[in-house]
Design a protein around this motif. Structure first.
Motif, mmCIF file in Angstrom:
data_model
loop_
_atom_site.group_PDB
_atom_site.id
_atom_site.type_symbol
_atom_site.label_atom_id
_atom_site.label_comp_id
_atom_site.label_asym_id
_atom_site.label_seq_id
_atom_site.Cartn_x
_atom_site.Cartn_y
_atom_site.Cartn_z
ATOM 1 N N VAL A 32 22.129 -64.064 -20.437
ATOM 2 C CA VAL A 32 23.009 -63.173 -21.194
ATOM 3 C C VAL A 32 22.982 -61.819 -20.489
ATOM 4 O O VAL A 32 21.919 -61.206 -20.363
ATOM 5 N N PRO A 33 24.113 -61.347 -20.003
ATOM 6 C CA PRO A 33 24.112 -60.049 -19.320
ATOM 7 C C PRO A 33 23.841 -58.910 -20.311
ATOM 8 O O PRO A 33 24.510 -58.788 -21.325
ATOM 9 N N VAL A 34 22.826 -58.114 -19.989
ATOM 10 C CA VAL A 34 22.503 -56.922 -20.774
ATOM 11 C C VAL A 34 22.667 -55.735 -19.827
ATOM 12 O O VAL A 34 21.960 -55.632 -18.829
ATOM 13 N N ILE A 35 23.599 -54.865 -20.131
ATOM 14 C CA ILE A 35 23.918 -53.765 -19.239
ATOM 15 C C ILE A 35 23.268 -52.494 -19.764
ATOM 16 O O ILE A 35 23.440 -52.126 -20.923
ATOM 17 N N HIS A 36 22.491 -51.829 -18.905
ATOM 18 C CA HIS A 36 21.819 -50.572 -19.236
ATOM 19 C C HIS A 36 22.448 -49.460 -18.405
ATOM 20 O O HIS A 36 22.087 -49.270 -17.254
ATOM 21 N N PRO A 37 23.369 -48.715 -18.969
ATOM 22 C CA PRO A 37 23.969 -47.629 -18.176
ATOM 23 C C PRO A 37 22.971 -46.480 -17.989
ATOM 24 O O PRO A 37 22.272 -46.093 -18.915
ATOM 25 N N VAL A 38 22.913 -45.962 -16.764
ATOM 26 C CA VAL A 38 22.025 -44.845 -16.428
ATOM 27 C C VAL A 38 22.877 -43.734 -15.837
ATOM 28 O O VAL A 38 23.673 -43.962 -14.932
ATOM 29 N N GLU A 39 22.706 -42.531 -16.360
ATOM 30 C CA GLU A 39 23.417 -41.370 -15.837
ATOM 31 C C GLU A 39 22.395 -40.441 -15.203
ATOM 32 O O GLU A 39 21.442 -40.014 -15.852
ATOM 33 N N VAL A 40 22.571 -40.152 -13.938
ATOM 34 C CA VAL A 40 21.658 -39.269 -13.221
ATOM 35 C C VAL A 40 22.287 -37.885 -13.162
ATOM 36 O O VAL A 40 23.416 -37.723 -12.702
ATOM 37 N N VAL A 41 21.565 -36.888 -13.658
ATOM 38 C CA VAL A 41 22.045 -35.512 -13.654
ATOM 39 C C VAL A 41 21.157 -34.718 -12.695
ATOM 40 O O VAL A 41 19.951 -34.630 -12.898
ATOM 41 N N ASN A 42 21.738 -34.172 -11.660
ATOM 42 C CA ASN A 42 21.007 -33.343 -10.699
ATOM 43 C C ASN A 42 21.153 -31.887 -11.106
ATOM 44 O O ASN A 42 22.252 -31.340 -11.088
ATOM 45 N N ARG A 43 20.061 -31.273 -11.482
ATOM 46 C CA ARG A 43 20.074 -29.866 -11.854
ATOM 47 C C ARG A 43 19.431 -29.059 -10.736
ATOM 48 O O ARG A 43 18.338 -29.370 -10.299
ATOM 49 N N HIS A 44 20.118 -28.021 -10.327
ATOM 50 C CA HIS A 44 19.628 -27.176 -9.248
ATOM 51 C C HIS A 44 19.255 -25.818 -9.846
ATOM 52 O O HIS A 44 20.077 -25.181 -10.495
ATOM 53 N N HIS A 45 18.028 -25.395 -9.625
ATOM 54 C CA HIS A 45 17.519 -24.145 -10.193
ATOM 55 C C HIS A 45 17.081 -23.215 -9.073
ATOM 56 O O HIS A 45 16.416 -23.633 -8.133
ATOM 57 N N CYS A 46 17.423 -21.947 -9.203
ATOM 58 C CA CYS A 46 16.955 -20.936 -8.261
ATOM 59 C C CYS A 46 15.679 -20.332 -8.840
ATOM 60 O O CYS A 46 15.676 -19.847 -9.965
ATOM 61 N N VAL A 47 14.627 -20.385 -8.086
ATOM 62 C CA VAL A 47 13.340 -19.859 -8.533
ATOM 63 C C VAL A 47 12.928 -18.747 -7.578
ATOM 64 O O VAL A 47 12.810 -18.964 -6.370
ATOM 65 N N PRO A 48 12.709 -17.523 -8.098
ATOM 66 C CA PRO A 48 12.298 -16.444 -7.205
ATOM 67 C C PRO A 48 10.879 -16.654 -6.674
ATOM 68 O O PRO A 48 9.960 -16.894 -7.439
ATOM 69 N N VAL A 49 10.753 -16.625 -5.389
ATOM 70 C CA VAL A 49 9.460 -16.786 -4.729
ATOM 71 C C VAL A 49 9.252 -15.565 -3.832
ATOM 72 O O VAL A 49 10.083 -15.289 -2.969
ATOM 73 N N PRO A 50 8.164 -14.825 -4.051
ATOM 74 C CA PRO A 50 7.939 -13.637 -3.213
ATOM 75 C C PRO A 50 7.772 -14.012 -1.738
ATOM 76 O O PRO A 50 7.062 -14.955 -1.410
ATOM 77 N N HIS A 51 8.475 -13.315 -0.919
ATOM 78 C CA HIS A 51 8.361 -13.496 0.532
ATOM 79 C C HIS A 51 8.037 -12.111 1.090
ATOM 80 O O HIS A 51 8.914 -11.259 1.183
ATOM 81 N N HIS A 52 6.801 -11.869 1.420
ATOM 82 C CA HIS A 52 6.315 -10.541 1.781
ATOM 83 C C HIS A 52 6.556 -10.252 3.255
ATOM 84 O O HIS A 52 6.331 -11.104 4.110
ATOM 85 N N PHE A 53 7.016 -9.047 3.501
ATOM 86 C CA PHE A 53 7.215 -8.567 4.865
ATOM 87 C C PHE A 53 6.376 -7.310 5.043
ATOM 88 O O PHE A 53 6.268 -6.503 4.118
ATOM 89 N N VAL A 54 5.800 -7.141 6.191
ATOM 90 C CA VAL A 54 4.999 -5.955 6.494
ATOM 91 C C VAL A 54 5.606 -5.282 7.709
ATOM 92 O O VAL A 54 5.834 -5.929 8.733
ATOM 93 N N SER A 55 5.913 -3.999 7.537
ATOM 94 C CA SER A 55 6.379 -3.256 8.707
ATOM 95 C C SER A 55 5.211 -2.417 9.210
ATOM 96 O O SER A 55 4.511 -1.776 8.433
ATOM 97 N N CYS A 56 5.024 -2.415 10.478
ATOM 98 C CA CYS A 56 3.873 -1.742 11.065
ATOM 99 C C CYS A 56 4.375 -0.767 12.122
ATOM 100 O O CYS A 56 5.204 -1.109 12.954
#
Length: 89
Positions: A32-56
């Motif tokens: 007996v065919p049993v169909i399981h529909p699956v919906e894939v949702v791709n969520r893209h999030h911007c996450v602030p990550v410190p990127h340190h620069f040193v001027s010398c």
């Protein structure tokens, strides 16, 4: 009446009862065919990550050492300490 070892009962007439049903179940796979529909949702999030620069910067200073300048510097420093002590009192 004496007991006789050779005595046999006469044959009896058979007795019939109502039929008993014996049910035998047989099982067969039925796909007996049993169909399981699956919906894939791709969520893209911007996450602030410190990127340190040193001027010398590099700075060159020219220092001259002479015995004449060192004596003046020592004498001036000693006088300054005395005058500060007098002001505190």
């Amino acid at each position: 009446m004496a007991y006789n070892n050779n005595f046999q009962c006469p044959p009896a007439d058979p007795v019939f009862t109502d039929p008993t049903q014996v049910i035998r179940n047989f099982y067969y796979p039925q796909p007996v065919p049993v169909i399981h529909p699956v919906e894939v949702v791709n969520r893209h999030h911007c996450v602030p990550v410190p990127h340190h620069f040193v001027s010398c910067t590099v700075k060159d200073e020219v220092c001259t050492v002479s015995s004449r300048n060192m004596k003046k510097r020592d004498a001036g420093g000693a006088r300054a300490k005395v005058s500060r002590t007098k002001l505190k009192k």
